[in-house]
Scaffold this motif. Structure first.
Motif, short mmCIF file in Angstrom:
data_model
loop_
_atom_site.label_atom_id
_atom_site.label_comp_id
_atom_site.label_asym_id
_atom_site.label_seq_id
_atom_site.Cartn_x
_atom_site.Cartn_y
_atom_site.Cartn_z
N ALA A 34 48.11 31.12 44.21
CA ALA A 34 46.75 31.48 43.78
C ALA A 34 45.72 30.73 44.64
CB ALA A 34 46.55 31.15 42.31
N GLN A 38 43.13 32.58 47.04
CA GLN A 38 41.68 32.39 46.83
C GLN A 38 41.02 31.92 48.15
OE1 GLN A 38 39.97 33.23 43.99
NE2 GLN A 38 38.23 32.97 45.38
N ASP A 42 38.05 33.67 50.09
CA ASP A 42 36.80 32.96 50.38
C ASP A 42 36.46 33.02 51.86
OD1 ASP A 42 36.77 32.32 47.73
OD2 ASP A 42 37.50 30.25 47.99
N ALA B 34 33.89 38.16 43.26
CA ALA B 34 34.91 37.12 43.13
C ALA B 34 35.69 37.32 41.83
CB ALA B 34 34.26 35.74 43.15
N ARG B 35 34.97 37.66 40.72
CA ARG B 35 35.65 37.87 39.43
C ARG B 35 36.63 39.03 39.52
NH1 ARG B 35 30.97 37.44 36.35
NH2 ARG B 35 31.23 39.44 35.30
N GLU B 37 37.98 40.33 42.24
CA GLU B 37 39.09 40.05 43.16
C GLU B 37 40.11 39.11 42.51
OE1 GLU B 37 37.16 40.99 47.53
OE2 GLU B 37 37.07 38.92 46.81
N GLN B 38 39.61 38.14 41.73
CA GLN B 38 40.53 37.24 41.03
C GLN B 38 41.35 38.03 40.00
OE1 GLN B 38 41.05 33.93 41.82
NE2 GLN B 38 42.83 34.31 40.52
N LEU B 41 44.05 39.88 41.70
CA LEU B 41 45.14 38.97 42.08
C LEU B 41 45.99 38.63 40.86
CD1 LEU B 41 43.50 36.45 44.57
CD2 LEU B 41 45.45 37.95 45.01
N ASP B 42 45.31 38.26 39.76
CA ASP B 42 46.03 37.87 38.54
C ASP B 42 46.95 38.98 38.06
OD1 ASP B 42 44.59 35.57 38.71
OD2 ASP B 42 43.14 36.09 37.13
#
Lengths: 354, 354
Positions: A34, A38, A42, B34-35, B37-38, B41-42
């Motif tokens: 993770a 990330q 970024d 960002a939220r 994309e996270q 990923l999760d």
């Protein structure tokens, strides 16, 4: 440009760890993963992330590498391609065609994008630079054709030996013993190492020698015009010939046209046998060509199967050699009667006709 | 399977916002991005993430979509393909061939992988489902060919009107006024909507009517065998004809062979003009066909250029229509003398010969 080092620094891990994750070479903990992902987001480490994601998934796309600028995409090629595409489709793969040169440069560029699961190689040369490129890229591949060095390579090909044997036997059975082969043009630098031409010519030399017949070969590229010119050479150089085998499919059409133009009847004056062609091309000649039918549908399917077995982890397909099958047309009959009675044997006939 | 909805829920945003980001259709704030994309990923929303990432980069690969199972890949097609590949290479792109069906199903599957920057569409139908697929996928494309509805579509094509006009004029200049067109077979469900056949036939009707000549059309698919059968139909149905135009390249070979087989001399008894073909195919006929030469090299290059201009953000290429050029061979001469003296005019000739 963002590098792997930048990603490692931002994620607070070693470059090796980033590499393990990207190349899937060692397991990485979920937390580390993770952090690295990330960091990549970024930093906009986009392209290589894509490459990795692509590497870890299967596209279910395979490519046929075909040197379209060196080799014409004729009727026969078309059969290889469409049967390979159908075979791929049956197994839920897509086949695409890559018109890449024989030197492997463009192939390397396309492989670098990681867009396909594997490659079927067409128009194989005896020493083929594309094979090094595929091996270096680690891309699974299968050959339709054969290199000289075949160790460990998955391949299928035409059985040139059997094809030539059957063709010559057919002419012998019609009573011919004055044969000429109109072969490929191995002096053309693009083709000096081209498997089908080299193997056919080798097989012909062997088979004809086994019948104790003279070896007569005229080089010829694969166009109707070249075939006409080769027919003219037969008339002047080997007038005693009664049967002509023609390796290339479009050349065979030119041979028939050229002989007819100079007032010869086919098959009364000359028998003509097309060594590797397809029914549609054979039908373009008048009369329709007697031919050895190129096993394009079989080999397109087998070549794809050889690749897909690798991709699916199945047992490898053993090498397959498929002969072209004799399909009688209307261009083979018995030899013409010699012109001058009593006189000319095999050698004398030349003088008698010229 | 993880859906866009799952991602939206986890990120606490609307599905629309996820879609904006994925398709790059509306700007999204850095925090929201960002939220999302996270969340992706999760949840392991990998495949679509790859697709998006791919969409944001340029592969520099373009595809030619060619319906290889419906349309034979003949000599003419080969020219379009190799010239398109060369044009792409000059601008640092790779061209690959996708043998996808006319219905667009396979095209959609391949586009879904996001592997190419754009598509050149070959063998265009008047109402072509592949265009919807391309538009829905948001993939830039150019047509070699034309749909009925062309608004906003980048396209290049053969100028069928000029081609047919020039062909008919050539025959008229040789004194012919008894013409037959051996056309495509529009009754074949695969081809009823096929642009080149529909447009050629329309142009022929118009041109012949302008000369006040009767419209005589025989449908024929693109094989030598079909061409032979069509030649037989000319002899029984339009025996007064003195000149035959043949739309399809392999059919033209069959027409010549069929007429010769029934004892007719070309061009003494019939003139034959091949409407769209290439020199190599024309040379396969005996005598060599007079032809309108398909502008494959020009159109392959222009079609690629039309696409690349879109990809590079250059001014769009205006639509280009390129006529096939007349290349005299040996199959057109003046009309034969009528069989029965004094009697038969244009209409009467049929009876006189049948």
């Amino acid at each position: 440009m963002v590098t792997m080092k930048d990603v490692a620094q931002r994620a607070g891990v070693s470059i090796a760890t980033v590499s393990f994750l990207l190349n899937d070479t060692k397991p990485v903990t979920a937390a580390t993963r993770a952090r690295i992902e990330q960091a990549m987001l970024d930093l906009g480490y986009r392209r290589n992330m894509v490459a990795r994601a692509l590497a870890s998934r299967r596209t279910h796309i395979i490519a046929m590498a075909y040197p379209a600028l060196e080799h014409r995409f004729g009727m026969s090629t078309s059969e290889f391609f469409t049967s390979a595409a159908e075979a791929a489709r049956k197994d839920d793969y897509h086949l695409v065609l890559w018109p890449v040169g024989n030197d492997g440069v463009e192939l390397r560029e396309l492989l670098g994008q990681g867009l396909v699961d594997g490659v079927v190689l067409m128009e194989v040369q005896l020493d083929d630079p594309r094979i090094d490129v595929l091996q270096q890229a680690g891309t699974p591949f299968a050959l339709i054709g054969r290199t000289t060095e075949l160790e460990g390579l998955s391949h299928v090909d035409i059985d040139f030996d059997t094809t030539v044997e059957d063709a010559v036997r057919h002419l012998r059975e019609h009573g011919h013993h004055e044969l000429v082969l109109i072969s490929g043009d191995l002096d053309d630098p693009r083709f000096h190492d081209y498997g089908p031409w080299v193997r056919t010519e080798e097989a012909y030399r062997r088979v004809v020698a086994s019948y104790d017949l003279p070896i007569r070969i005229i080089p010829c590229s694969d166009t109707t015009q070249a075939g006409k010119a080769a027919a003219a050479r037969v008339l002047t150089e080997y007038p005693e010939a009664t049967a002509i085998l023609v390796l290339n499919e479009y050349a065979a059409l030119g041979v028939v046209a050229g002989l007819k133009h100079t007032g010869h009847d086919i098959p009364r004056d000359f028998s003509v046998l097309s060594l590797l062609t397809v029914p549609e091309t054979a039908a373009m000649a008048d009369p329709e060509l007697t031919m050895m039918r190129t096993p394009g549908p079989e080999l397109g399917q087998l070549g794809t199967q050889a690749l897909l077995r690798q991709l699916e982890g199945d047992d490898p397909l053993p090498p397959q050699l498929v002969p072209a099958k004799l399909c009688p047309g209307a261009t083979v009959a018995g030899p013409r009667a010699p012109r001058s009675k009593g006189g000319a044997g095999r050698r004398g006939a030349r003088k008698a006709r010229s």
